[in-house]
Motif scaffolding. Structure first.
Motif, PDB file in Angstrom:
ATOM      1  N   PRO A   1       0.800  -1.225   0.000  1.00 30.54           N
ATOM      2  CA  PRO A   1       0.000   0.000   0.000  1.00 30.54           C
ATOM      3  C   PRO A   1       0.834   1.277   0.000  1.00 30.54           C
ATOM      4  N   GLU A   2       1.951   1.286   0.698  1.00 34.86           N
ATOM      5  CA  GLU A   2       2.763   2.497   0.763  1.00 34.86           C
ATOM      6  C   GLU A   2       3.338   2.848  -0.603  1.00 34.86           C
ATOM      7  N   GLU A   3       3.899   1.842  -1.272  1.00 30.26           N
ATOM      8  CA  GLU A   3       4.597   2.079  -2.542  1.00 30.26           C
ATOM      9  C   GLU A   3       3.648   2.392  -3.698  1.00 30.26           C
ATOM     10  N   THR A   4       2.376   2.076  -3.530  1.00 32.85           N
ATOM     11  CA  THR A   4       1.427   2.239  -4.641  1.00 32.85           C
ATOM     12  C   THR A   4       0.362   3.301  -4.370  1.00 32.85           C
ATOM     13  N   ALA A   5       0.552   4.092  -3.314  1.00 31.84           N
ATOM     14  CA  ALA A   5      -0.479   5.047  -2.914  1.00 31.84           C
ATOM     15  C   ALA A   5      -0.583   6.220  -3.874  1.00 31.84           C
ATOM     16  N   ASN A   6      -1.828   6.527  -4.244  1.00 38.71           N
ATOM     17  CA  ASN A   6      -2.180   7.729  -5.007  1.00 38.71           C
ATOM     18  C   ASN A   6      -1.396   7.876  -6.306  1.00 38.71           C
ATOM     19  N   ARG A   7      -1.306   6.792  -7.038  1.00 40.22           N
ATOM     20  CA  ARG A   7      -0.632   6.827  -8.334  1.00 40.22           C
ATOM     21  C   ARG A   7      -1.130   5.685  -9.209  1.00 40.22           C
ATOM     22  N   ALA A   8      -0.696   5.715 -10.443  1.00 41.12           N
ATOM     23  CA  ALA A   8      -0.961   4.611 -11.360  1.00 41.12           C
ATOM     24  C   ALA A   8       0.187   3.618 -11.304  1.00 41.12           C
ATOM     25  N   VAL A   9      -0.148   2.340 -11.407  1.00 38.65           N
ATOM     26  CA  VAL A   9       0.874   1.314 -11.612  1.00 38.65           C
ATOM     27  C   VAL A   9       0.671   0.733 -13.002  1.00 38.65           C
ATOM     28  N   TYR A  10       1.782   0.374 -13.631  1.00 38.08           N
ATOM     29  CA  TYR A  10       1.764  -0.153 -14.994  1.00 38.08           C
ATOM     30  C   TYR A  10       2.276  -1.582 -14.978  1.00 38.08           C
ATOM     31  N   ILE A  11       1.508  -2.476 -15.590  1.00 39.28           N
ATOM     32  CA  ILE A  11       1.886  -3.884 -15.620  1.00 39.28           C
ATOM     33  C   ILE A  11       1.725  -4.424 -17.035  1.00 39.28           C
ATOM     34  N   ARG A  12       2.416  -5.517 -17.286  1.00 43.34           N
ATOM     35  CA  ARG A  12       2.258  -6.199 -18.575  1.00 43.34           C
ATOM     36  C   ARG A  12       2.748  -7.634 -18.468  1.00 43.34           C
ATOM     37  N   ASP A  13       2.148  -8.493 -19.268  1.00 43.87           N
ATOM     38  CA  ASP A  13       2.691  -9.826 -19.486  1.00 43.87           C
ATOM     39  C   ASP A  13       3.683  -9.797 -20.639  1.00 43.87           C
ATOM     40  N   THR A  14       3.403  -8.911 -21.604  1.00 38.29           N
ATOM     41  CA  THR A  14       4.268  -8.864 -22.776  1.00 38.29           C
ATOM     42  C   THR A  14       4.146  -7.535 -23.492  1.00 38.29           C
ATOM     43  N   ASP A  15       5.204  -7.164 -24.184  1.00 38.07           N
ATOM     44  CA  ASP A  15       5.158  -6.142 -25.224  1.00 38.07           C
ATOM     45  C   ASP A  15       5.250  -6.880 -26.542  1.00 38.07           C
ATOM     46  N   THR A  16       4.309  -6.634 -27.420  1.00 38.26           N
ATOM     47  CA  THR A  16       4.316  -7.342 -28.693  1.00 38.26           C
ATOM     48  C   THR A  16       3.734  -6.442 -29.770  1.00 38.26           C
ATOM     49  N   THR A  17       3.648  -6.958 -30.986  1.00 39.89           N
ATOM     50  CA  THR A  17       3.027  -6.238 -32.094  1.00 39.89           C
ATOM     51  C   THR A  17       1.963  -7.123 -32.716  1.00 39.89           C
ATOM     52  N   LEU A  18       1.057  -6.508 -33.435  1.00 40.57           N
ATOM     53  CA  LEU A  18       0.032  -7.285 -34.131  1.00 40.57           C
ATOM     54  C   LEU A  18       0.639  -8.168 -35.211  1.00 40.57           C
ATOM     55  N   LYS A  19       1.726  -7.719 -35.820  1.00 39.40           N
ATOM     56  CA  LYS A  19       2.398  -8.552 -36.828  1.00 39.40           C
ATOM     57  C   LYS A  19       2.958  -9.820 -36.188  1.00 39.40           C
ATOM     58  N   LYS A  20       3.539  -9.683 -35.005  1.00 35.29           N
ATOM     59  CA  LYS A  20       4.066 -10.858 -34.319  1.00 35.29           C
ATOM     60  C   LYS A  20       2.938 -11.802 -33.933  1.00 35.29           C
ATOM     61  N   LEU A  21       1.850 -11.246 -33.428  1.00 32.81           N
ATOM     62  CA  LEU A  21       0.705 -12.083 -33.079  1.00 32.81           C
ATOM     63  C   LEU A  21       0.104 -12.734 -34.314  1.00 32.81           C
ATOM     64  N   SER A  22       0.114 -12.021 -35.417  1.00 26.18           N
ATOM     65  CA  SER A  22      -0.405 -12.581 -36.660  1.00 26.18           C
ATOM     66  C   SER A  22       0.377 -13.821 -37.070  1.00 26.18           C
ATOM     67  N   ALA A  23       1.691 -13.744 -36.940  1.00 29.93           N
ATOM     68  CA  ALA A  23       2.520 -14.903 -37.281  1.00 29.93           C
ATOM     69  C   ALA A  23       2.213 -16.083 -36.365  1.00 29.93           C
ATOM     70  N   LEU A  24       2.019 -15.811 -35.087  1.00 33.28           N
ATOM     71  CA  LEU A  24       1.680 -16.875 -34.144  1.00 33.28           C
ATOM     72  C   LEU A  24       0.292 -17.448 -34.429  1.00 33.28           C
ATOM     73  N   GLY A  25      -0.665 -16.569 -34.743  1.00 33.24           N
ATOM     74  CA  GLY A  25      -2.011 -17.026 -35.054  1.00 33.24           C
ATOM     75  C   GLY A  25      -2.055 -17.867 -36.320  1.00 33.24           C
ATOM     76  N   LYS A  26      -1.318 -17.442 -37.330  1.00 33.05           N
ATOM     77  CA  LYS A  26      -1.263 -18.188 -38.595  1.00 33.05           C
ATOM     78  C   LYS A  26      -0.698 -19.582 -38.368  1.00 33.05           C
ATOM     79  N   LYS A  27       0.360 -19.665 -37.559  1.00 37.04           N
ATOM     80  CA  LYS A  27       0.992 -20.958 -37.269  1.00 37.04           C
ATOM     81  C   LYS A  27       0.066 -21.841 -36.446  1.00 37.04           C
ATOM     82  N   ALA A  28      -0.629 -21.236 -35.465  1.00 37.45           N
ATOM     83  CA  ALA A  28      -1.482 -22.014 -34.569  1.00 37.45           C
ATOM     84  C   ALA A  28      -2.718 -22.568 -35.260  1.00 37.45           C
TER      85      ALA A  28
END
Length: 301
Positions: A193-220
């Motif tokens: 609570p102390e470190e996150t008070a009155n601010r935004a926190v930013y999280i992610r599982d990944t940084d990617t692009t739609l082109k990269k996802l497209s390649a994965l989707g095409k393969k899958a």
């Protein structure tokens, strides 16, 4: 700030609520689920259920008495309810409020100006006001689009129809997060609570692009009938079409909401490729390329 142990969750059903409920229970918090009077939902036996009238400040205040934190996943369209819940939390002397953000970077000036986020900005202002005059603190969680859900329902790419929209060519990086990881982030905020008070926190599982996802989707989906289709879409066209619909005497929400959401995620300068994150603080490990591929393969089955 003292330790947070008791948490009230508003909006425990729907797309995100169950994932947050699972993670905060697993993290050892005592959880009360707020549910509208007259509804009948099933929750784990360790959960206390409080039936409330979301239109009544007194009802909400009574239900929040004795709680250290409130987490809201209520639909952002319910602006009056969100603001009333903030008021009730302040009156009940709740320590921390996590509003229904869980998406694009609404702290970014361009994103905040999009009409689809107007209500979220109002809630942010209400929280800032309470934080300056009362004991209530807040944390905004920015996580980009829901990675797993967004693929599953065809928002990020459509594995069923074997297609994807490549906004402005699909080469722009964006941050995205799964539902379970968002739940872990909520638990992490409550543990820090102390470190996150009155601010935004930013999280992610990944940084990617739609082109990269497209390649994965095409393969899958290579073993399924039909060809993989890539449709190049202009963000500027999408943005202008959204405004054109919104300016009609009776606009169709489906004709502008998703246009502006997609603009905030894949448009240039809207801040949805997070430069820095709070992953380390909140105990979140980013996906490897192999794990991202496994996720897409699993959703393609």
């Amino acid at each position: 700030m003292s330790t947070i142990t008791t948490v009230a969750l508003a909006g425990a059903t729907g797309n995100l609520g169950p994932a947050i409920l699972d993670q905060i229970l697993n993290a050892g918090f005592k959880v009360t689920v707020l549910t509208r009077t007259g509804t009948n939902h099933s929750f784990p036996s360790s959960v206390h259920v409080a039936h409330v009238d979301y239109d009544s400040l007194d009802s909400l205040t009574d239900a929040l008495q004795g709680h250290d934190a409130v987490v809201s996943t209520l639909a952002s369209v319910a602006i009056a309810v969100q603001l009333r819940l903030v008021q009730a939390a302040a009156k009940a002397q709740v320590k921390r409020f996590i509003p229904s953000e869980f998406g694009s970077n609404t702290l970014n000036e361009k994103a905040a100006a999009l009409p689809v986020f107007a209500d979220k900005v109002k809630v942010q202002a209400a929280l800032a006001k309470e934080a300056s005059s009362a004991g209530l603190t807040y944390t905004l969680i920015c996580n980009g689009p829901f990675l797993d859900w967004g693929i599953m329902v065809g928002f990020i790419m459509n594995l069923k129809d074997k297609s994807i929209d490549l906004f402005d060519g699909g080469e722009r990086y964006f941050s995205a997060t799964t539902l379970a990881t968002i739940g872990k982030a909520v638990a992490g905020v409550l543990h820090h609570p102390e470190e996150t008070a009155n601010r935004a926190v930013y999280i992610r599982d990944t940084d990617t692009t739609l082109k990269k996802l497209s390649a994965l989707g095409k393969k899958a989906t290579a073993d399924k009938p039909g060809e993989w289709k890539e449709n190049v879409v202009s963000i500027e066209d999408l943005y202008q079409q959204g405004w054109a619909e919104l300016k009609k005497p009776q606009p169709d929400p489906n004709g502008f909401i998703f246009n502006f959401l997609k603009t905030s995620i894949w448009g240039y300068g809207y801040g949805n490729h997070f430069e820095q994150t709070d992953n380390a603080l909140l105990g979140i490990k980013e996906m490897s390329d192999a794990e991202l591929e496994d996720l897409v393969n699993g959703l393609a089955k």
